[in-house]
Design a protein around this motif. Structure first.
Motif, PDB file in Angstrom:
ATOM      1  N   GLN A 482      38.076  37.013  35.893  1.00 34.61           N
ATOM      2  CA  GLN A 482      39.374  36.597  35.349  1.00 34.61           C
ATOM      3  C   GLN A 482      39.314  36.499  33.831  1.00 34.61           C
ATOM      4  O   GLN A 482      40.208  36.958  33.133  1.00 34.61           O
ATOM      5  CB  GLN A 482      39.786  35.223  35.906  1.00 34.61           C
ATOM      6  CG  GLN A 482      40.286  35.260  37.316  1.00 34.61           C
ATOM      7  CD  GLN A 482      41.691  35.842  37.401  1.00 34.61           C
ATOM      8  OE1 GLN A 482      41.918  36.982  37.018  1.00 34.61           O
ATOM      9  NE2 GLN A 482      42.622  35.067  37.900  1.00 34.61           N
ATOM     10  N   VAL A 483      38.240  35.879  33.328  1.00 26.44           N
ATOM     11  CA  VAL A 483      38.115  35.697  31.879  1.00 26.44           C
ATOM     12  C   VAL A 483      38.091  37.058  31.193  1.00 26.44           C
ATOM     13  O   VAL A 483      38.783  37.297  30.199  1.00 26.44           O
ATOM     14  CB  VAL A 483      36.836  34.911  31.543  1.00 26.44           C
ATOM     15  CG1 VAL A 483      36.553  34.936  30.055  1.00 26.44           C
ATOM     16  CG2 VAL A 483      36.981  33.476  32.031  1.00 26.44           C
ATOM     17  N   ARG A 484      37.262  37.975  31.779  1.00 30.49           N
ATOM     18  CA  ARG A 484      37.191  39.319  31.207  1.00 30.49           C
ATOM     19  C   ARG A 484      38.569  39.961  31.202  1.00 30.49           C
ATOM     20  O   ARG A 484      38.982  40.606  30.252  1.00 30.49           O
ATOM     21  CB  ARG A 484      36.252  40.169  32.072  1.00 30.49           C
ATOM     22  CG  ARG A 484      34.996  40.545  31.336  1.00 30.49           C
ATOM     23  CD  ARG A 484      34.276  41.778  31.804  1.00 30.49           C
ATOM     24  NE  ARG A 484      34.537  42.298  33.119  1.00 30.49           N
ATOM     25  CZ  ARG A 484      33.735  42.097  34.172  1.00 30.49           C
ATOM     26  NH1 ARG A 484      32.662  41.356  34.065  1.00 30.49           N
ATOM     27  NH2 ARG A 484      34.000  42.647  35.335  1.00 30.49           N
ATOM     28  N   ASN A 485      39.268  39.733  32.303  1.00 27.43           N
ATOM     29  CA  ASN A 485      40.565  40.357  32.447  1.00 27.43           C
ATOM     30  C   ASN A 485      41.590  39.792  31.472  1.00 27.43           C
ATOM     31  O   ASN A 485      42.464  40.506  30.999  1.00 27.43           O
ATOM     32  CB  ASN A 485      41.067  40.195  33.883  1.00 27.43           C
ATOM     33  CG  ASN A 485      41.619  41.492  34.391  1.00 27.43           C
ATOM     34  OD1 ASN A 485      41.701  42.457  33.647  1.00 27.43           O
ATOM     35  ND2 ASN A 485      42.010  41.521  35.630  1.00 27.43           N
ATOM     36  N   MET A 486      41.473  38.493  31.201  1.00 28.32           N
ATOM     37  CA  MET A 486      42.386  37.880  30.234  1.00 28.32           C
ATOM     38  C   MET A 486      42.229  38.601  28.896  1.00 28.32           C
ATOM     39  O   MET A 486      43.187  38.893  28.208  1.00 28.32           O
ATOM     40  CB  MET A 486      42.074  36.397  30.022  1.00 28.32           C
ATOM     41  CG  MET A 486      42.582  35.462  31.091  1.00 28.32           C
ATOM     42  SD  MET A 486      44.328  35.690  31.467  1.00 28.32           S
ATOM     43  CE  MET A 486      45.062  35.021  29.987  1.00 28.32           C
TER      44      MET A 486
END
Length: 1489
Positions: A482-486
């Motif tokens: 998720q963090v990477r995707n943000m």
């Protein structure tokens, strides 16, 4: 005790034998005492709280309603029955035999009670909402307790004649009256000024789409202002404490350092430095807390939580109470189920027991749902209130932020803080109670399970505990993704935002493919991560769905295998299963709540860093300046680009920190910034800026600021709505509105940051004369004017020359000339000192014409439309009604159409469109996997029910081993297959969803890049960005989840109803009415909920746009001292949003109570039917049917939730689709390609060329015919609206021809693709737009040129020395919008772009507005030398720049009126010569420029 009571009643108080028969009844004494005292006690305890309104003297009584009168009349009748009974008792008691005491006390108690009820009714008439919850509960209790004596009396009367007729009659009269009162209390009695009940709003919402006016107003205590006031009070005390704590810690640290200092023998000076550093970092204090001192409790960091806790304490306490009652009741159902199964299995049991259990199950369910809904209501209210206080705090903080702090975070980040992070807090507030409730439920479940299965429970628990770390691992992995995707998402949105802001440049340079590629690359990474994420999700769903069945399998298998005497009977199996079901929820919730708290903690730091006490930290080596400005004087500040003029102004406004010295300002300030800041409001509001309207002064100001001609052009005069950032005004108009605002504000000191740069020479002259100069409106005020324009300097009282941040000289014009310093040299090089033009004041009475600004398509359109409408406008002006309200229906008055709020039902085609994007084959497979999953689920349960019936079959013999193993084996196999099918379904659906996401985004992006320019002019960027951010996110993540949940719930309900119907076929009869009721509630609710949801999102965006506007105009708001007004404005917008959210919460609760009622009825009927057909049923099947029913309540609730969520979310597909249908411009490349090296000569021919902006509007260019030869230099001049800018737009085919054609080198440009055309022309646009990325990317996004060529272009553009000094040189990162370059440098970068392209035709949209004379000079010389062999068209704002053209084209009203060499035109009495005279040009040699 019983003995005393028996004496009190004169009969037996309790005897078990009363119940041990088929016609059981309670003893009369018990009925007369306990059943009477319970409701009365309840009322007496809570009455004082209800009588409070009587004590408050200030509350006024609201008018009496019919309901109130009816209630009071009924209670008076009750009072009379009680009096009658007492009188009877007294008359009988005086007779020969004495009556038991109870005969006197009960009527007396009732008399007191009814008087109390009358008083409560009276007291409630002082409140807005006159209904009393306490009384309502009292009537319910009283009626419930009265049922038992009621049935006793009826049964006795049926058996033998009635002994005591008067009392018999009085009891029934009193019971009837109470029933009536209960019914009447059910109607809401609300004073006219109160708010109506939820169902009224829901009916309304069902009949027509709700508007914001239909939503109730907030209670005063829920208004943002009230919430924030308490929050702020608590925050201040908490911050003081935190500060003190910090100081204490710092002192300790210093003391420790002093000790170490002796050891290290550090020199004194060094330790001083360390202290200074220590001091210098208070900015970080709240974020870092005690980094160097971790042993201490990190106090300052936790203050935010404490403050929130303190502010909302009352709410928290109440919700804890409701939640506790609910949690206890949850465990009543499994115990009742156990009794019910025992009852069915026991042939001897009395029928009344079964009915009693059914009723108790029903009551437990209802009470449970009431408590739960109250609790939810409180929680959600807490959530919205927390969000409101935080947003208000952030907003207030933003108003007081220092400019340095402001530079640390972009507007976007701050808005993000408001939207996302405050939202996280809101979500957390909803579930904060799970922190104590989940462990409590887990402990209680284990206790009860131990009672059922003994130690075997531990096997099941072990399975559950094993699943937790697996889940934890999955959650962590997915969080990383998720963090990477943000990051990907942010990156994509950043580029997207820039593309939309610079779309005009992309079109002019034909750069769209390059950016499309960049965005699609990022999107690909994003989708790859998303797929990984959904795989992890599938695994965790698989694990989670295995859990309940694995747990029961483990427990039952261990229980049966441990000891052969252990036989699994229905009671044990189904009670355990319903307890395991209870366990599932807290087990699932606990990790979620913990992770949401973890998510909030970085947010908390985020928010805290904002709520620091503001102080600047801008150590700028700004101007070291000594200035003394006399009141009433006009001071001009001049200097080259970057000499610190703007810094000086910021310092005066207090926006910079002064390191040394001080600034003393006496009087109020008004400020005109260099780039005008315009609010999204009417033009009039922009000028008034919150002041009272003084019509005479207003008219004077408008006239002086040359706004009258503009008002005639704008469709609704000064009532025209100005778009965000002043989109529908030209640069000069914005600047003049900004100036008018300052002048109207009537301050003592005026600080003017180059307001004349964006306007034409003659308008500038007018403004100077009428506003700024010695004869202007501001002649008595102190004026500080930063300017690049030389012509006004002689009239200044004092001139300050800045060089590299210091004052090099100052004095009056003549003094400075005489000094022969830098100023005089500057004048010599850039203008004749004589400047004869100034002395000759042209005709005095000349109305200034509106100057030429960057006329975007909108303004032009508006002007066209205005001319059509003006006639109607003047006509309607005269009618009286028109004077009362501004004319509403003028086309173009509202530039930006209100964002369409979709109303009504979402079209079915949207679901189909989404499923098509997923792929119909995929969709079918997913659905089939779900069906298979639920078939296995029903199978598992039926098998379990058969297994438990073995207990009856093998009652007194040993249980065969192979039978036992078969049972366990099949049970396990069915369970595993159930989980596998589910896993298959989720994997398939995540693939399908991915595919859909990719297709939807690709379509949207490719269409947005291909729509014509006019679309961007009438659509605010925010709206398009929203499609790419919010709606694409919904399609990516929310819709797939919603679809899955919906299928899950739907199948779950169908399978449950099936199982109940298998047990008791009569249930099918009940399903029909329940189904109809459910459907109606659903339809009613969904329409309201959907509308409220939409209203929520529509009312939410003004909060953020108002915030963004505030942040970008901070210096202006502060200079005028209008912070308070903006705070109130923010509170207003917040309240409107809060209103819709509150209504949404209440309508959700309205729905939930009704749905859970349906659920409770399902439970009741499944139990009741089991009791009725007791003899034909086995215990196992009853257990199965009732335990499934207990589970269905939540699922029913979820189905509606998920349906409405799905409906709300599918709107995203609709919104994205709407933008994929927008009409495109012509194709980029067609079959007909221009020859290689075209245009080689650069000849342009216009043949009777006509163009209009939109089909329904008039022509802008009315048949232009002219020839422009190869390498000719043409200047284009003309007043606003003459069609100069339209000319460039036509050459690039941003506007398509309405007639005629343009031929370049013998090729009709309408026949080739847009990119073939645009790549072969060059433009230097008016406002320099740069994109985030390297400098090289900004010059050459397709990497077509070598580094040498790029350096060559930079050298010609005079940027080479600057770029060589940069550490990364060509790879230097340009920040958002080119913020890290000065305006002049940005302009030079644009010049370098043109030099790099080196097309045969150059269009120069006069770009000298914001550039000082030196840069201007550089650009002009470069263009002359580098583009000598090209055809150059210059659209001029200053006549100086085109005096050396070969020919000048003078345009007027879309026609060419003069077209000749400047010399010839000056000699004639021409329009051009009149313009030249205004600008002070008499012959072409006058000016070296």
């Amino acid at each position: 005790m019983p003995a005393a009571l028996e004496e009190f009643c004169g009969s037996v108080f309790w005897n078990d034998s009363f119940l041990a028969r088929s016609d059981a009844d309670l003893p009369v004494c018990f009925q007369q005492t306990v059943l009477v005292w319970i409701p009365l006690g309840f009322l007496w305890v809570l009455a004082p709280w209800q009588l409070l309104p009587l004590c408050k003297s200030k509350s006024k009584k609201s008018p009496l309603t019919k309901l109130y009168k009816i209630k009071q009349m009924l209670v008076t009748l009750l009072l009379m029955t009680a009096v009658a009974e007492l009188v009877m008792a007294i008359t009988e008691g005086t007779g020969q035999y004495s009556l038991p005491a109870v005969r006197y006390t009960n009527p007396s108690l009732y008399i007191v009670t009814w008087v109390l009820v009358l008083l409560i009714h009276y007291a409630r008439s002082f409140c807005l909402c006159r209904d009393s919850v306490v009384l309502f509960c009292f009537w319910i209790l009283s009626l419930l307790c009265g049922i038992l004596p009621f049935q006793s009396l009826v049964r006795r009367a049926l058996q033998d004649p009635i002994s005591d007729v008067p009392r018999f009659v009085l009891f029934f009269i009193s019971y009837g009256l109470q029933l009536l009162l209960f019914i009447v209390s059910g109607f809401s009695d609300i004073s006219p000024e109160g708010r109506s009940l939820p169902h009224r709003m829901i009916y309304k919402g069902h009949r027509k789409p709700l508007e914001i006016e239909d939503v109730w107003d907030l209670k005063d205590k829920d208004r943002t202002q009230a919430l924030y006031a308490t929050f702020e009070k608590n925050m201040k005390t908490a911050l003081r404490k935190a500060q003190a704590e910090l100081e204490k810690r710092k002192r300790k640290k210093r003391r420790r350092e002093r000790d170490t200092e002796h050891m290290n023998g550090m020199s004194k000076a060094q330790s001083q430095d360390i202290l200074v550093l220590e001091e210098k970092q208070p900015k970080k204090k709240k974020k870092k807390g005690g980094k160097g001192d971790s042993s201490h409790k990190d106090y300052p960091k936790k203050w935010l939580m404490k403050v929130l806790f303190k502010t909302f304490l009352q709410n928290l306490v109440m919700s804890v109470a409701f939640k506790l009652v609910h949690d206890v009741l949850v465990f009543a159902s499994p115990q009742l189920l156990k009794l019910l199964i025992a009852f069915v299995s026991d042939a001897e049991a009395f029928a009344w027991q079964g009915y009693l259990y059914s009723i108790l199950l029903f009551l437990a369910a209802i009470l449970q749902s009431l408590c739960l809904q109250q609790y939810f209501n409180l929680c959600f209210q807490l959530g919205t209130n927390v969000r409101a206080s935080l947003i208000a705090a952030i907003y207030k903080k933003a108003l007081t932020m220092s400019s340095a702090t402001r530079k640390e975070s972009t507007v976007g980040e701050t808005v993000n803080l408001m939207s996302a992070d405050a939202q996280r807090f809101m979500d957390m507030a909803n579930f904060i109670h799970q922190l104590w409730s989940s462990p409590l439920q887990i402990i209680l479940s284990i206790v009860f399970l131990w009672g059922e299965l003994g130690p075997s429970v531990l096997a099941g628990l072990a399975v559950m505990l094993l699943l937790i770390p697996i889940n934890g691992f999955l959650v962590n992995k997915s969080k990383g993704i998720q963090v990477r995707n943000m990051k990907n998402k942010d990156e994509r949105m950043k580029i997207m935002g820039e593309v939309l802001n610079g779309i005009k440049i992309l079109k002019f340079f034909a750069w769209e493919p390059s950016f499309e590629k960049r965005i699609n690359e990022i999107r690909a990474c994003e989708l790859k991560d998303l797929l990984k994420f959904s795989y992890l999700q599938s695994v965790s769903i698989f694990v989670f769905s295995c859990a309940p069945f694995l747990v029961s399998l483990a427990s039952f298998a261990v229980y049966v295998l441990v000891d052969e005497n252990n036989v699994l009977d229905a009671q044990k199996a189904f009670t355990s299963i319903s307890l395991f079901n209870v366990l599932r929820f807290p087990m699932a919730m606990l990790p979620l709540v913990l992770s949401s708290i973890v998510q909030v903690s970085p947010q908390e730091d985020h928010l805290i860093s904002l709520s620091e006490p503001a102080h600047g930290a801008q150590m700028c080596d700004g101007p070291r300046v000594n200035l003394d400005i006399k009141p009433g004087s006009l001071v001009a500040v001049v200097g080259a680009v970057g000499s610190g003029k703007s810094s000086l102004i910021s310092a005066m406004l207090g926006e910079m920190e002064n390191i040394k010295g001080h600034i003393n300002i006496q009087g109020s300030l008004a400020y005109v910034p260099q780039q005008a800041w315009i609010q999204n409001a009417t033009l009039k509001d922009n000028i008034l800026f919150g002041s009272e309207l003084d019509e005479a002064r207003y008219q004077k100001v408008i006239k002086a600021c040359a706004l009258l001609p503009d008002l005639e052009l704008l469709p609704a005069g000064d009532q025209t709505e100005i778009g965000e950032k002043g989109i529908n005004l030209s640069g000069g108009q914005k600047q003049r509105v900004s100036l008018a605002r300052a002048v109207y504000n009537d301050a003592d000191i005026y600080i003017l940051d180059d307001p004349l740069s964006a306007v034409d020479a003659h308008v500038g002259k007018h403004l100077f004369e009428h506003v700024l100069g010695p004869k202007g409106l501001l002649q008595k005020k102190t004026r500080i004017l930063v300017t690049h324009s030389i012509s006004f300097l002689p009239q200044a009282d004092n001139i300050v020359v800045l060089v590299a941040g210091t004052v090099s000289e100052h004095g009056s014009y003549n003094t400075l000339l005489a000094n022969r310093g830098a100023f005089a040299q500057f004048l010599n090089s850039y203008g004749t000192v004589g400047l004869d033009g100034i002395e000759e004041q042209g005709d005095e009475g000349m109305e200034p014409c509106v100057e030429e600004g960057p006329d975007d398509v909108v303004t032009m359109t508006l002007k066209r439309e205005a001319s059509i409408h003006r006639k109607e406008f003047t006509r309607s002006r005269t009618s009286r009604k028109a004077q009362e309200e501004p004319i509403k229906n003028i086309k173009g008055q509202k530039l930006i159409e209100k964002e369409a709020v979709e109303t009504g039902k979402v079209k079915f085609s949207m679901y189909l469109r989404y499923l098509r994007a997923v792929g119909l084959g995929f969709s079918f497979c997913v659905a089939m996997s779900y069906v298979a999953d639920y078939v296995a689920y029903v199978g598992t349960n039926l098998w379990l029910s058969a297994w438990t019936d073995d207990a009856e079959r093998y009652q007194n013999e040993t249980y065969p081993v192979q039978q036992r193993d078969l049972r366990i084996g099949v049970f396990g196999a069915l369970g595993v297959s159930q989980a596998l099918f589910l896993f298959l379904a989720t994997i398939l659906s995540s693939h399908g969803a991915m595919r859909a996401s990719r297709i939807v985004h690709e379509q949207l992006l490719s269409n947005i890049l291909r729509v014509p320019m006019s679309f961007f002019d009438t659509t605010p960027t925010g709206r398009i960005v929203n499609r790419f951010a919010k709606d694409i996110f919904t399609v990516d993540e929310t819709i797939p989840m919603s679809f899955r949940s919906w299928l899950n719930c739907f199948m779950g309900i169908i399978s449950t109803l099936l199982m109940i119907a298998l047990a008791t076929p009569f249930f099918l009869v009940v399903i029909v009415p329940l189904g109809i009721f459910y459907y109606f509630v659903l339809r009613f609710y969904i329409s309201t909920s959907r509308q409220l949801r939409r209203l929520d999102s529509v009312t939410r965006s003004p909060i953020y746009s108002h915030f963004g506007e505030t942040v970008s105009g901070l210096s202006v708001i502060r200079a005028y001292g209008h912070q308070q007004r903006f705070l109130q404005q923010n509170e207003k917008t917040m309240d409107i949003n809060q209103k819709t959210v509150h209504s949404w919460i209440v309508s959700n609760r309205w729905l939930a109570i009704r749905l859970e009622f349906v659920g409770s009825l399902v439970v009741f009927f499944s139990a009741l039917l089991a009791v009725i057909s007791k003899n034909s049923l086995e215990g196992g099947i009853v257990g199965l049917s009732v335990s499934s029913a207990l589970n269905v309540t939540q699922t029913l609730n979820w189905l509606v939730r998920v349906s409405s969520e799905l409906e709300t979310n599918i709107v995203a597909v609709e919104r994205v689709h709407e933008y994929t249908k927008v009409k495109r411009e012509a194709p980029w490349v067609t079959d007909k390609r221009p020859p290689h090296g075209w245009p080689s000569k650069g000849e342009i021919q216009f043949v009777d060329y006509k163009v209009r902006y939109r089909p329904e509007l008039e022509l802008v260019l009315q048949g232009i015919t002219c020839n422009i030869g190869s390498t000719e230099k043409i200047g284009v001049v003309g007043r606003t609206g003459a069609g100069k800018s339209s000319l460039t737009n036509c050459l690039f085919r941003v506007l398509e021809a309405a007639g005629g054609k343009i031929i370049i080198d013998g090729l009709d440009i309408a026949t080739i693709g847009l990119h073939d055309l645009r790549q072969n022309l060059t433009i230097i646009p008016q406002d320099p737009v740069l994109f985030t990325g390297t400098l090289r990317m900004n010059l050459d996004p397709f990497d077509q040129y070598t580094d040498e060529e790029v350096w060559k272009a930079l050298e010609l553009a005079h940027l080479k020395p600057y770029v060589q000094e940069l550490p990364e040189r060509l790879q230097h990162i340009v920040s958002e919008g080119g913020e890290n370059l000065s305006v002049g440098q940005r302009q030079l970068v644009c010049l370098a772009r043109a030099l790099l392209r080196k097309a045969k035709i150059l269009i120069l949209d006069e770009a000298t507005a914001a550039v000082d004379l030196e840069t201007d000079h550089l650009i002009q010389t470069t263009i002359r030398s580098a583009f000598a062999d090209c055809t150059v068209l210059t659209i001029a704002h200053r006549l100086h720049t085109i005096m050396d053209s070969n020919r000048v084209m003078v345009m007027h009203a879309g026609k060419i009126v003069e077209f000749d060499s400047p010399e010839k035109l000056l000699q004639k009495q021409s329009i051009f010569s009149a313009m030249a005279k205004d600008a002070g040009i008499t012959n072409t040699e006058t000016t070296t420029l």
